[in-house]
Design an enzyme around this catalytic site. Structure first.
Site, PDB file in Angstrom:
ATOM      1  N   LEU A  36       0.905  -1.210  -0.159  1.00 18.05           N
ATOM      2  CA  LEU A  36       0.457   0.273  -0.069  1.00 18.05           C
ATOM      3  C   LEU A  36       1.388   1.114  -0.135  1.00 18.05           C
ATOM      4  CD1 LEU A  36      -2.679   0.984   0.327  1.00 18.05           C
ATOM      5  CD2 LEU A  36      -2.507   1.226   2.821  1.00 18.05           C
ATOM      6  N   PRO A  91       6.596   6.155  -1.773  1.00 19.66           N
ATOM      7  CA  PRO A  91       7.813   6.441  -0.812  1.00 19.66           C
ATOM      8  C   PRO A  91       7.341   7.811  -0.336  1.00 19.66           C
ATOM      9  CG  PRO A  91       8.384   5.209  -3.116  1.00 19.66           C
ATOM     10  CD  PRO A  91       7.054   5.316  -2.855  1.00 19.66           C
ATOM     11  N   TRP A 109       8.721   0.442   1.472  1.00 18.69           N
ATOM     12  CA  TRP A 109       8.230  -0.640   3.236  1.00 18.69           C
ATOM     13  C   TRP A 109       7.488  -1.633   3.079  1.00 18.69           C
ATOM     14  CZ3 TRP A 109      11.733   2.111   5.388  1.00 18.69           C
ATOM     15  CH2 TRP A 109      11.949   3.177   5.496  1.00 18.69           C
ATOM     16  N   THR A 154       6.735  -4.972   3.841  1.00 20.49           N
ATOM     17  CA  THR A 154       7.550  -5.911   4.682  1.00 20.49           C
ATOM     18  C   THR A 154       6.716  -7.447   3.683  1.00 20.49           C
ATOM     19  OG1 THR A 154       6.571  -5.355   6.519  1.00 20.49           O
ATOM     20  CG2 THR A 154       7.187  -7.963   6.550  1.00 20.49           C
ATOM     21  N   ARG A 156      20.106  -8.310  41.227  1.00 22.40           N
ATOM     22  CA  ARG A 156      20.782  -7.421  41.375  1.00 22.40           C
ATOM     23  C   ARG A 156      20.751  -6.818  42.289  1.00 22.40           C
ATOM     24  NH1 ARG A 156      25.472  -5.444  39.038  1.00 22.40           N
ATOM     25  NH2 ARG A 156      25.884  -2.812  38.943  1.00 22.40           N
ATOM     26  N   GLY A 158      23.646   1.119  33.307  1.00 22.98           N
ATOM     27  CA  GLY A 158      24.908   0.324  31.906  1.00 22.98           C
ATOM     28  C   GLY A 158      24.551  -0.560  30.758  1.00 22.98           C
ATOM     29  N   GLU A 194       1.481   0.357  10.584  1.00 20.54           N
ATOM     30  CA  GLU A 194       0.026  -0.244  10.136  1.00 20.54           C
ATOM     31  C   GLU A 194      -0.402   1.632  10.606  1.00 20.54           C
ATOM     32  OE1 GLU A 194      -0.728  -2.271   8.701  1.00 20.54           O
ATOM     33  OE2 GLU A 194       0.082  -4.141   9.838  1.00 20.54           O
TER      34      GLU A 194
END
Length: 379
Positions: A126, A129, A157, A159, A268, A340, A363
């Protein structure tokens, strides 16, 4: 965190268990390698197709599994938690089957078993550019010439561009605007249908889109899907359902980020105790989990409206808007929880952060979703 799900049937529970098993066995151990190489996982999709996951919301008579959207979107969610590129590919393929399933001729519909079984991979062409959000302004043209349409233009674009076996090409057969657009089903082998190199992306590198150039591409006129100049209606109906798919991908991605960040925070230690015990970080995790649950509820409400045959366009826009914005926030916070280490590719939150951004764009950008919602509110 275990997700408590209220599913409509015992079969749906079995389906989600199967999906989780496949996600662990076929996806989780492969995603980093495929993403690093930028390789499209075609065989993985074939495996999912043979397991029945590429035609879930379509009738059994057509080769689908006759599952409600309420169940289908939760399958996508589980897949996205393991590998977003796969979940997005399943969503786009499901979208690509919609024109033929909903508007195809009897002859075209003979292709559905192979489409829905995943042996034929689909693409939905659909965007262009110079026209993404302005779909009604597309310029790719199809001119009737004897028994064929001759197509010229460029799609962007896309997919599965260069990987698909069939393309739904939205093209101009009439005058300007939405009323002059048609949908033509083209085989990948069509002469003059020329896939370009994949785009270089921030994320989703294993499922990068590509432009499709059409140069005097001849497609038989019996490959017109629906009536001539009725393509825009087909496109918009497909996108309503497709937005539910992207919202589901966002929920799955964000759930994975919450689970990983929570497990990390419990292990952690700083200042002699787990960082999860610090209120500032605990509150962050709570907000992340709440956002995921809220997005899932909004998504399931929209899916259930669709299943009930009720209008769901606005609710789909809300679900896509909220879920994808939420996924961006949650993955950002997941990076922050890891500090980090969250910025290191040694942990998946770095990839999820990069991937979340695209969900706010595909979409229909989230600005378009806001436009859809506001127009309904104020008309």
């Amino acid at each position: 965190m275990t997700v408590e799900r209220l599913l409509p049937t015992p079969e749906a529970h079995d389906l989600l268990d199967l999906t989780a098993e496949l996600a662990t066995r076929e996806l989780a151990g492969k995603v980093d390698d495929f993403e690093a190489r930028g390789e499209f996982p075609r065989e993985v999709l074939r495996t999912l197709g043979r397991s029945g996951l590429l035609g879930l919301p379509y009738p059994e008579a057509d080769g689908g599994a006759a599952q409600p959207y309420e169940v289908y979107v939760q399958v996508l969610e589980i897949l996205a938690g393991a590998w977003l590129g796969i979940a997005e590919a399943v969503s786009v393929h499901t979208l690509s089957c919609f024109p033929v399933a909903g508007f195809g001729t009897p002859e075209q519909r003979k292709m559905l078993p192979e489409m829905l079984g995943g042996e034929l991979l689909g693409a939905y062409a659909l965007s262009e550019p110079h026209g993404g959000s302005d779909a009604a302004g597309l310029t790719t043209r199809a001119v009737a010439d004897g028994g064929d349409y001759v197509l010229d233009g460029t799609k962007a674009w896309i997919t599965h561009g260069g990987k698909a076996d069939f393309y739904n090409i939205f093209c101009r057969t009439g005058g300007p605007g939405a009323r002059g657009i048609s949908c033509v089903l083209a085989d990948a082998s069509t002469p003059g249908l020329l896939p370009q190199a994949p785009e270089r992306l921030m994320g989703l590198r294993s499922s990068a889109p590509a432009q499709i150039v059409l140069e005097n591409a001849r497609v038989p006129r019996d490959r017109l899907v629906g009536g001539e100049n009725e393509g825009f209606t087909i496109a918009m109906k497909a996108l309503d359902a497709g937005r539910l798919g992207i919202a589901a991908c966002a929920v799955g991605l964000a759930q994975a980020a919450v689970d990983y960040a929570t497990a990390y925070a419990k292990e952690r230690e700083q200042f002699g105790k787990p960082i999860a015990s610090f209120q500032g970080l605990g509150f962050m995790l709570a907000d992340m989990a709440t956002g995921v649950s809220a997005a899932r509820a909004l998504l399931l409400h929209a899916a259930r409206l669709k299943d009930a045959g009720r209008p769901f366009t606005v609710e789909a826009a809300k679900a896509k808007l909220f879920a994808t914005d939420m996924a961006m926030r949650v993955t950002t916070d997941a990076v922050q929880v890891l500090g980090g280490y969250g910025y290191s590719a040694d942990h998946p939150v770095e990839r999820w952060f990069r991937e979340a951004k695209v969900l706010q764009i595909v979409e229909g950008t989230n600005q378009i979703q806001r436009l859809v919602i506001a127009r309904e509110m104020t008309r």
